[in-house]
Design an enzyme around this catalytic site. Structure first.
Site, PDB file in Angstrom:
ATOM      1  N   CYS A   1       2.187   1.327  -8.656  1.00 42.32           N
ATOM      2  CA  CYS A   1       3.246   1.549  -7.387  1.00 42.32           C
ATOM      3  C   CYS A   1       4.348   1.922  -8.344  1.00 42.32           C
ATOM      4  O   CYS A   1       5.687   2.523  -8.568  1.00 42.32           O
ATOM      5  CB  CYS A   1       3.639   0.281  -6.587  1.00 42.32           C
ATOM      6  SG  CYS A   1       4.227  -1.313  -7.654  1.00 42.32           S
TER       7      CYS A   1
ATOM      8  N   GLY B   1       0.831  -1.501  -0.107  1.00 44.84           N
ATOM      9  CA  GLY B   1       0.252  -0.847   0.018  1.00 44.84           C
ATOM     10  C   GLY B   1       0.946   1.217  -0.042  1.00 44.84           C
ATOM     11  O   GLY B   1       2.038   0.799  -0.198  1.00 44.84           O
ATOM     12  N   SER B   2       0.405   2.751   1.164  1.00 48.93           N
ATOM     13  CA  SER B   2       0.597   3.654  -0.052  1.00 48.93           C
ATOM     14  C   SER B   2       2.049   3.845   0.967  1.00 48.93           C
ATOM     15  O   SER B   2       1.959   3.146   2.092  1.00 48.93           O
ATOM     16  CB  SER B   2      -0.157   4.634   0.688  1.00 48.93           C
ATOM     17  OG  SER B   2      -0.574   4.450   2.485  1.00 48.93           O
ATOM     18  N   ALA B   3       2.930   4.661   1.457  1.00 49.73           N
ATOM     19  CA  ALA B   3       3.932   4.340   2.265  1.00 49.73           C
ATOM     20  C   ALA B   3       3.814   5.769   3.435  1.00 49.73           C
ATOM     21  O   ALA B   3       4.232   5.184   4.334  1.00 49.73           O
ATOM     22  CB  ALA B   3       5.254   5.910   1.455  1.00 49.73           C
ATOM     23  N   ARG B   4       2.920   6.472   3.100  1.00 50.45           N
ATOM     24  CA  ARG B   4       1.789   7.251   4.900  1.00 50.45           C
ATOM     25  C   ARG B   4       1.451   5.653   5.194  1.00 50.45           C
ATOM     26  O   ARG B   4       1.421   5.532   7.073  1.00 50.45           O
ATOM     27  CB  ARG B   4       0.914   7.788   4.208  1.00 50.45           C
ATOM     28  CG  ARG B   4      -0.299   8.596   5.444  1.00 50.45           C
ATOM     29  CD  ARG B   4      -1.730   9.140   5.036  1.00 50.45           C
ATOM     30  NE  ARG B   4      -1.649   8.279   3.912  1.00 50.45           N
ATOM     31  CZ  ARG B   4      -2.834   7.181   3.383  1.00 50.45           C
ATOM     32  NH1 ARG B   4      -2.848   6.854   4.779  1.00 50.45           N
ATOM     33  NH2 ARG B   4      -3.042   6.611   2.897  1.00 50.45           N
TER      34      ARG B   4
ATOM     35  N   GLY C   1       2.479   2.358   5.496  1.00 52.61           N
ATOM     36  CA  GLY C   1       3.538   1.782   5.501  1.00 52.61           C
ATOM     37  C   GLY C   1       4.041   2.243   7.477  1.00 52.61           C
ATOM     38  O   GLY C   1       4.387   1.820   8.111  1.00 52.61           O
TER      39      GLY C   1
ATOM     40  N   GLU D   1       5.622  -3.728   1.182  1.00 46.67           N
ATOM     41  CA  GLU D   1       5.580  -3.137  -0.081  1.00 46.67           C
ATOM     42  C   GLU D   1       5.096  -1.784  -0.549  1.00 46.67           C
ATOM     43  O   GLU D   1       3.682  -1.757  -0.606  1.00 46.67           O
ATOM     44  CB  GLU D   1       5.023  -3.948  -0.878  1.00 46.67           C
ATOM     45  CG  GLU D   1       5.252  -4.996  -0.108  1.00 46.67           C
ATOM     46  CD  GLU D   1       7.028  -5.809   0.151  1.00 46.67           C
ATOM     47  OE1 GLU D   1       7.320  -5.470  -1.124  1.00 46.67           O
ATOM     48  OE2 GLU D   1       7.055  -6.560   0.177  1.00 46.67           O
TER      49      GLU D   1
END
Ligand code: NAD
Length: 477
Positions: free
Chosen positions: A263, A206-209, A211, A229
């Site tokens: 991504c 998913g998103s870096a936020r 994560g 990821e």
């Protein structure tokens, strides 16, 4: 009564699916109870069961592709390739399991043998994104099951129908119901699952936020595996490309496949200032020809809508922000129908925009940066906290060597798009694109842990130094 989650088709706004929001605690308990007997089955049984799963999905390809296309908005042809990837994952994971986590025996000291074997963690959570709602969670679920784990899978709240269907296919193939659970819900259910004391680890795409939030949540449980990821702000450098048309095609594929919701999509096109005009013109002409339409439309579209109106609103706001900061639109981001999330592919020249955000714009927005020389191209390519994918189009083998050695990313390509990574190789990023737990072929690594054993049939032991001689005169003094 339990609260409901409703999924609507992005292309039409019609309701596609509804279901009750689940309870992480109940799902983890069920999976824990079922885990032991799954883990103790011979590997051959788990392999056979997962091969049956591949057959079930293969037989249901048309239905499944139709559902994926409806729920995500991606073109039907593309949804079909996602189903193929789900099927192909089983054989790849079987090879990966034996290659990455095989049993090994070595000679040890004093006639002992040393054995290395792997054990499953227990119950693993899998949190999935919406852009590949079947293939990406499946890329965690299959290796996790193969290694002998039980799984609680929470699909994205934007694609619960695909998630629920995927789990049903596992059950139809004979994976016990308790061994793969589907938890319906959004970030709240994701947080409850991640924090559940009965969970042994979490595999997240998913998103870096999100994560980073999960990384913080796991700060006090270093004993639990966490595989992240995450997204990218990926550069595509075009340098001395002899075939401008091919370079333009690769740029368009990299930026706009899946409506830019990959991504690995190229977000920044880096070109040589003064020698870029023909390339940009060719890209613009090609982009003009892109068909944006309903997933089932005929002729088939190149891209459908983005996933929902909220995502389209955010992309429009981010695009406008770049324009206000001084970015020059070469092709506007348009939304032909305000009430629907269809967006046309857009291209902006952001050269010289000093406060350009280092953010992943998860949609069809390509930013062009012109630079003076290859050193500046490399510096711009690395001008991000992310590090997922990077491509060089053109140049010589020597230039590619320089690119490969200096660019910071987990996927580095030459004369190929940034997207479309092979599942038969590891896949992951550096920087804030992950936590050094690459997925795809290397997912096997975090689905089981190694156990090293020194073993002998009989106990034989002697202490050679540091003992008093029992026969000496003053022995025992
Ligand atoms: P997202 O982070 O919003 O959501 C992913 C999943 O996490 C969903 O199931 C969601 O409900 C859950 N979630 C969200 N916040 C959470 C939190 N704080 N705690 C627990 N769970 C939480 O991602 P998305 O918008 O669904 O997917 C798009 C993102 O995924 C993009 O950033 C894309 O780059 C990334 N992505 C990465 C890969 C990769 O392999 N590296 C592949 C595909 C997509």
């Amino acid at each position: 009564m339990a609260e409901s989650l409703i999924s609507t088709e992005p292309a039409t706004g019609a309701e596609l699916w509804r279901g009750a929001i689940g309870d992480a605690d109940a799902e983890v308990r069920t999976a824990r109870a079922a885990w032991g007997s799954w883990a103790s089955k011979p590997l051959a049984v788990r392999v056979e069961t997962l091969r049956r799963f591949a057959n079930v999905v293969r037989a249901a390809k048309d239905d499944f592709a139709d559902l994926i296309a409806r729920e995500t908005g991606k073109p039907l042809w593309e949804a079909g390739t996602e189903v193929d990837a789900v099927v192909g994952k089983v054989d790849i994971s079987v090879s990966a399991y034996s290659e990455r986590t095989s049993q090994r025996r070595m000679e040890g000291a004093m006639g002992a043998r040393v054995a290395v074997r792997h054990k499953p963690h227990g119950v693993l959570g899998v949190l999935g994104p919406y852009n590949f709602p079947a293939h990406l969670p499946n890329g965690h679920i299959v290796p996790a099951l193969l290694a002998g784990n039980a799984v609680v899978f929470k699909p994205s709240e934007k694609t619960p129908a695909v998630g629920e269907r995927l789990v049903r296919y596992f059950h139809e193939a004979g994976v016990p119901e308790g061994v793969v659970r589907c938890l319906i819900g959004g970030p709240e259910q994701g947080k409850s699952l991640a924090g559940h004391p009965g969970l042994d680890g979490l595999l997240f795409t998913g998103s870096a936020r999100a994560g980073m939030a999960l990384h913080r949540q796991f700060a006090e449980t270093p004993h639990k595996i966490l595989a992240l990821e995450l997204g990218g702000n990926n550069p595509l450098v075009v340098w001395q490309a002899p075939d401008i048309h091919a370079a333009a095609v690769i740029a368009v594929q990299s930026a706009f496949l899946s409506a830019g919701q990959r991504c690995t999509a190229a977000r920044r096109l880096i070109v040589e200032d003064g020698k870029h005009e023909q390339l940009v013109e060719t890209i613009l002409k090609l982009t003009d020809r892109i068909i944006v339409d309903h997933p089932h439309a005929n002729p088939a579209p190149f891209m459908g809508p983005v996933v929902d109106n909220g995502a389209a609103d955010q992309l429009q706001a981010a695009y406008l922000d770049l324009v206000l900061k001084g970015g020059k639109p070469l092709k506007h981001l348009e939304r032909p129908d305000d009430g629907k999330p269809f967006l046309t592919p857009s291209i902006l020249d952001v050269t010289g925009v000093s406060d350009r955000p280092d953010a992943e714009l998860f949609g069809p927005v390509l930013q062009i940066v012109r630079v003076a020389d290859f050193d500046a191209a490399l510096a711009e390519a690395n001008n991000t906290r992310f590090g997922l994918a990077a491509s060089l189009i053109g140049g010589s083998p020597q230039l590619y060597d320089r690119f490969w050695a200096n660019v910071r990313a987990g996927v580095v390509n030459w004369n190929k798009p940034t997207n479309g990574a092979p599942s038969s190789a590891p896949f992951g990023g550096v920087g804030i694109s992950g936590n050094h737990r690459p997925s795809a072929f290397y997912a096997a690594d975090y689905c089981a842990y190694p156990v090293t054993s020194s073993e002998a049939e009989q106990a034989r032991a002697a202490i050679g130094v540091g003992l008093r001689d029992p026969y000496a005169e003053n022995a025992g003094a």
